[in-house]
Design an enzyme around this catalytic site. Structure first.
Site, PDB file in Angstrom:
ATOM      1  N   ASN A  68      -2.042   2.043   5.714  1.00  0.00           N
ATOM      2  CA  ASN A  68      -1.204   0.918   5.302  1.00  0.00           C
ATOM      3  C   ASN A  68      -0.937   0.098   6.552  1.00  0.00           C
ATOM      4  OD1 ASN A  68       0.772  -0.801   4.323  1.00  0.00           O
ATOM      5  ND2 ASN A  68       2.378   0.769   4.346  1.00  0.00           N
ATOM      6  N   GLY A  69      -1.237  -1.207   6.487  1.00  0.00           N
ATOM      7  CA  GLY A  69      -1.009  -2.066   7.647  1.00  0.00           C
ATOM      8  C   GLY A  69      -2.238  -2.905   7.925  1.00  0.00           C
ATOM      9  N   TRP A  91      -2.811  -2.658  -1.725  1.00  0.00           N
ATOM     10  CA  TRP A  91      -2.594  -4.109  -1.862  1.00  0.00           C
ATOM     11  C   TRP A  91      -3.550  -4.732  -0.860  1.00  0.00           C
ATOM     12  CZ3 TRP A  91      -1.067  -8.432   0.913  1.00  0.00           C
ATOM     13  CH2 TRP A  91      -0.671  -9.539   0.144  1.00  0.00           C
ATOM     14  N   GLU A  94      17.164 -18.033  -7.303  1.00  0.00           N
ATOM     15  CA  GLU A  94      16.764 -16.661  -7.620  1.00  0.00           C
ATOM     16  C   GLU A  94      16.270 -16.574  -9.072  1.00  0.00           C
ATOM     17  OE1 GLU A  94      16.000 -14.132  -6.120  1.00  0.00           O
ATOM     18  OE2 GLU A  94      16.248 -12.461  -7.484  1.00  0.00           O
ATOM     19  N   GLU A 135       7.804 -15.033 -10.786  1.00  0.00           N
ATOM     20  CA  GLU A 135       7.045 -13.871 -10.304  1.00  0.00           C
ATOM     21  C   GLU A 135       6.636 -12.910 -11.412  1.00  0.00           C
ATOM     22  OE1 GLU A 135       8.879 -10.963  -7.607  1.00  0.00           O
ATOM     23  OE2 GLU A 135      10.822 -11.681  -8.262  1.00  0.00           O
ATOM     24  N   LYS A 146      12.617 -15.242  -9.999  1.00  0.00           N
ATOM     25  CA  LYS A 146      12.431 -14.093 -10.907  1.00  0.00           C
ATOM     26  C   LYS A 146      11.493 -14.483 -12.035  1.00  0.00           C
ATOM     27  CE  LYS A 146      13.551 -11.633  -9.122  1.00  0.00           C
ATOM     28  NZ  LYS A 146      13.977 -10.928  -7.950  1.00  0.00           N
ATOM     29  N   CYS A 168       0.839  -1.183   0.000  1.00  0.00           N
ATOM     30  CA  CYS A 168       0.000   0.000   0.000  1.00  0.00           C
ATOM     31  C   CYS A 168       0.881   1.243   0.000  1.00  0.00           C
ATOM     32  CB  CYS A 168      -0.943   0.101   1.187  1.00  0.00           C
ATOM     33  SG  CYS A 168      -2.147  -1.230   1.255  1.00  0.00           S
ATOM     34  N   ARG A 225       3.854  -0.171  -4.836  1.00  0.00           N
ATOM     35  CA  ARG A 225       3.619  -0.691  -3.491  1.00  0.00           C
ATOM     36  C   ARG A 225       2.301  -1.455  -3.381  1.00  0.00           C
ATOM     37  NH1 ARG A 225       6.823   1.579   0.490  1.00  0.00           N
ATOM     38  NH2 ARG A 225       5.243   0.924   1.966  1.00  0.00           N
ATOM     39  N   HIS A 247      17.228 -37.609  -6.788  1.00  0.00           N
ATOM     40  CA  HIS A 247      16.423 -38.019  -5.631  1.00  0.00           C
ATOM     41  C   HIS A 247      14.951 -37.661  -5.808  1.00  0.00           C
ATOM     42  CE1 HIS A 247      20.086 -39.129  -3.583  1.00  0.00           C
ATOM     43  NE2 HIS A 247      20.601 -37.991  -4.011  1.00  0.00           N
ATOM     44  N   LYS A 249       5.673  -4.269  -3.715  1.00  0.00           N
ATOM     45  CA  LYS A 249       7.107  -4.136  -3.478  1.00  0.00           C
ATOM     46  C   LYS A 249       7.511  -4.374  -2.024  1.00  0.00           C
ATOM     47  CE  LYS A 249      11.235  -3.076  -4.983  1.00  0.00           C
ATOM     48  NZ  LYS A 249      11.893  -4.065  -5.842  1.00  0.00           N
TER      49      LYS A 249
HETATM   50  C1  F6R Z   1      11.295 -10.675  -5.400  1.00  0.00           C
HETATM   51  C2  F6R Z   1      11.267  -9.730  -4.313  1.00  0.00           C
HETATM   52  C3  F6R Z   1      10.845 -10.206  -2.982  1.00  0.00           C
HETATM   53  C4  F6R Z   1      11.602  -9.476  -1.873  1.00  0.00           C
HETATM   54  C5  F6R Z   1      11.015  -9.832  -0.515  1.00  0.00           C
HETATM   55  C6  F6R Z   1      11.792  -9.197   0.621  1.00  0.00           C
HETATM   56  O1  F6R Z   1      11.763 -10.079  -6.566  1.00  0.00           O
HETATM   57  O2  F6R Z   1      11.552  -8.584  -4.489  1.00  0.00           O
HETATM   58  O3  F6R Z   1      10.979 -11.595  -2.850  1.00  0.00           O
HETATM   59  O4  F6R Z   1      12.944  -9.828  -1.938  1.00  0.00           O
HETATM   60  O5  F6R Z   1       9.688  -9.413  -0.451  1.00  0.00           O
HETATM   61  O6  F6R Z   1      11.761  -7.813   0.520  1.00  0.00           O
HETATM   62  P1  F6R Z   1      12.816  -6.915   1.287  1.00  0.00           P
HETATM   63  O7  F6R Z   1      14.144  -7.199   0.686  1.00  0.00           O
HETATM   64  O8  F6R Z   1      12.361  -5.508   1.096  1.00  0.00           O
HETATM   65  O9  F6R Z   1      12.774  -7.350   2.720  1.00  0.00           O
END
Ligand code: F6R
Length: 624
Positions: free
Chosen positions: A104-105, A78, A497, A504, A501, A2, A27, A520, A619
């Site tokens: 937000n929260g 969000w 990773e 997502e 990537k 948010c 966000r 396995h 984010k």
């Molecule tokens: C994936 C991504 C998320 C963040 C995760 C932690 O691309 O960005 O998996 O890495 O939400 O976020 P932070 O680093 O802000 O704690």
């Protein structure tokens, strides 16, 4: 999670709120809305426009409407409580239609508050926890007016919010606008970020700096249990008793260009290309003229790090993968045992921690609820906490005993790229720093390893030069419905990773495995033509990995290998090879992640996905 924006003192409040929402949309993008105090001074009224869906729907709804007003708040959501509908979109309004709240929260005692309000005859218009706050603040404001009580700060709205937040359990960043005080915005925070922006004759607030940077660099982080009263003439911060206090005020050192696309089709691609510079910035000035490494912030007692005998790394998502890479360097250079833990699990475990356990919390935003809670869990057991974060003044940075900033600049694409790379660089610096403190490496060995890190900048440029080839490959592979990523040793977190990537932003199924685990179970998933992406750069386990590649290839997989340039054997083991410069095996992950970021990007583009704002994500994850 948010985004909140607010401004008072600008005649074009509606435009600046909309612009602010555009910068904060990453966000959350389930709905967007704004509230303004409009109309003549003698008879101001509250105007609220809100729409489910992305900001574009709100922009469309606002177009053509005359919405004058000098103070406004906005929200991009969000969804947590209540589906992403118009009704549940913020701002939420009190029963008298004169007060609006954005939030937000999560208010955890919302059930009890809801029952109380319903019993008092309040009609609720939404399923959200936020709407309850609007009714509660309005009731407190009315009670104050009825009692004829003067508010402590001169703002009845501030006192009403103060009284309300004392009743809230959970996390909140709240901004409230009320027709009774048309040029005032009142804000409060607990556990969710809120930044104030100081400016001549205008006052600002936003969930993060990206929302403010077009207007001011003079920012103040509102701290937990603080409340701010914004008027055009300035911002007054108080505690919950109404006593004047201060947040954390500083000047932002990045400029507005950093939060713009600058000709790139997506923020994600721009941020991938910013990695050579980000790496250089992260390393800048770390090694002093005396040859000693230092942290950015260090609140640990002299010698404390020397007594550390165990390290836990806690993080979520991509940051967790960065911690996994860091483990190899810390173990190898600093000779310390390292456990890497998902923060949302660690916080509810009963790990063995004591003052000799260093807990390294990694978080791009520094606001991830689970990572902050994991760090608090460690501190409760007197374990020192060191943060690796990108955001100066973030909650995690403030609540840690030491900080290494990643200095990657703002990252707007929801998928983390440059912040991951700089986190990995920061873990390498930390490993060397711990080696220095513990004297497990000689000063010249530390200097040599640091120089190798610095040399990666130009090498990253060489890796980026493969972009067109990777785009072609991505196009070719984008028809697959399942991708496997395999690797060994320090390459493994990069495989994980790469899979994260891809899933997502392309919504394709992708999984990463240790190559040695394939037999396995996972190898059963291989069928004709299924892509297997391997991180196969030079390392002491490369020969083992080549055998694993032969095994998957024999079962029909199409193998794409990231390999060290000039490796003669890899061409026999893979269908497609992307050559990477030859570097120390502990540093190879820093180069190897880039082709996987590009692969995910181009597959997502080929599939027509919304690269910068993938579905269901946001984010900064400020809820559990
Ligand atoms: C994936 C991504 C998320 C963040 C995760 C932690 O691309 O960005 O998996 O890495 O939400 O976020 P932070 O680093 O802000 O704690």
């Amino acid at each position: 999670m948010c985004g909140i924006i607010g401004c008072t003192g600008r005649d074009d409040a509606v435009d600046v709120v909309l612009h602010g929402l555009a910068t904060l949309e990453y966000r959350g993008y389930d709905s967007a809305g704004l509230a303004l105090v409009s109309g003549p001074q003698a008879a101001p009224e509250l105007r609220v426009v809100k729409r489910a869906g992305k900001l574009a729907s709100l922009q469309q709804a606002v177009e053509g409407q005359a919405l004058p007003g000098r103070s406004g708040i906005g929200h991009t959501r969000w969804a947590t409580h209540g589906a992403p509908t118009d009704r549940n979109a913020h701002p939420h309004v009190s029963g008298d239609g004169r007060l609006a709240v954005v939030h937000n929260g999560i208010i955890e005692n919302h059930e009890a508050l809801r029952s109380e309000l319903v019993a008092a005859g309040v009609e609720l218009a939404s399923e959200t926890d936020t709407e309850l706050v609007a009714h509660l603040v309005a009731a407190e404001r009315d009670a104050l007016a009825g009692d004829g009580q003067a508010a402590t700060t001169g703002s009845a709205l501030a006192e009403a919010l103060r009284r309300t937040v004392r009743r809230l359990e959970g996390q909140y960043a709240l901004a409230v606008l009320d027709v009774h005080e048309p040029e005032t915005i009142v804000a409060a925070r607990y556990g969710a970020p809120l930044i104030l922006g100081h400016d001549d004759d205008v006052s600002w607030l936003a969930s993060d700096i990206a929302g403010l940077i077009a207007h001011t660099r003079d920012v103040e982080v509102l701290l937990d249990r603080q409340l701010a009263v914004l008027t055009p003439g300035g911002i007054a911060v108080t505690d919950l008793d109404g006593e004047p206090t201060e947040g954390l005020r500083y000047k932002v050192d990045w400029d507005v260009d950093a939060a713009e696309k600058q000709g790139y089709p997506h923020f994600m691609l721009k941020e991938i290309y910013e990695q050579p510079q980000a790496l250089t910035d992260t390393l800048l000035g770390r090694l002093g003229e005396d040859g000693l490494l230092s942290l950015d912030e260090q609140r640990l007692a002299e010698g404390e790090l020397r007594r550390i005998d165990k390290v836990y790394v806690v993080a979520c998502g991509t940051s967790y993968h960065a911690g996994m890479v860091g483990r190899y360097a810390i173990e190898h250079w600093a000779r310390l045992g390292v456990e890497v833990e998902i923060a949302s699990e660690f916080r509810y475990r009963d790990p063995i921690l004591n003052p000799h356990t260093l807990v390294v919390a990694i978080s791009q935003s520094g606001e991830t609820t689970d990572t902050i809670a994991a760090a608090a869990h460690a501190r409760d057991q007197r374990a020192p906490v060191l943060a690796i974060t990108n955001v100066v003044g973030s909650t995690l940075a403030r609540q840690s005993d030491g900080v290494l900033y990643t200095r990657a600049g703002p990252e707007i694409g929801v998928a983390a790229t440059k912040t991951f790379l700089t986190q990995v660089v920061a873990t390498a610096v930390l490993a060397l720093f711990l080696a220095q403190e513990r004297r497990t490496l000689l000063p010249e060995e530390i200097g040599d390893a640091f120089a190798r890190l610095e040399a990666l900048g130009p090498l990253l440029e060489q890796v980026l030069a493969h972009d067109d080839r990777i785009a072609e490959l991505a196009h070719h592979l984008s028809g697959a419905d399942y991708f496997m990523f395999i690797a060994r040793h320090a390459g493994l977190p990069i495989a994980l990773e790469g899979a994260l990537k891809l899933k997502e932003i392309s919504y394709l199924h992708a999984e990463g495995f240790p190559a040695g685990e394939m037999k396995h179970g996972p190898i059963a998933l291989i069928d004709d033509g299924g892509p297997v992406i391997a991180v196969a750069t030079r390392s002491h386990v490369r020969a083992k990995l080549l055998s694993n590649l032969a095994e998957v290839r024999a079962r029909g997989a199409v193998v794409v290998a990231l390999a060290t340039e000039g490796d003669p054997e890899i061409h026999a083991a893979a269908d497609h090879v992307i050559g990477l410069p030859d570097v120390h095996e502990l540093l190879a992950p820093i180069l190897a992640v880039v082709p996987l970021q590009l692969l995910a990007y181009h597959v997502a583009v080929a599939l027509g996905r919304d690269v910068d704002q993938p579905r269901n994500l946001a984010k900064t994850v400020t809820v559990e």
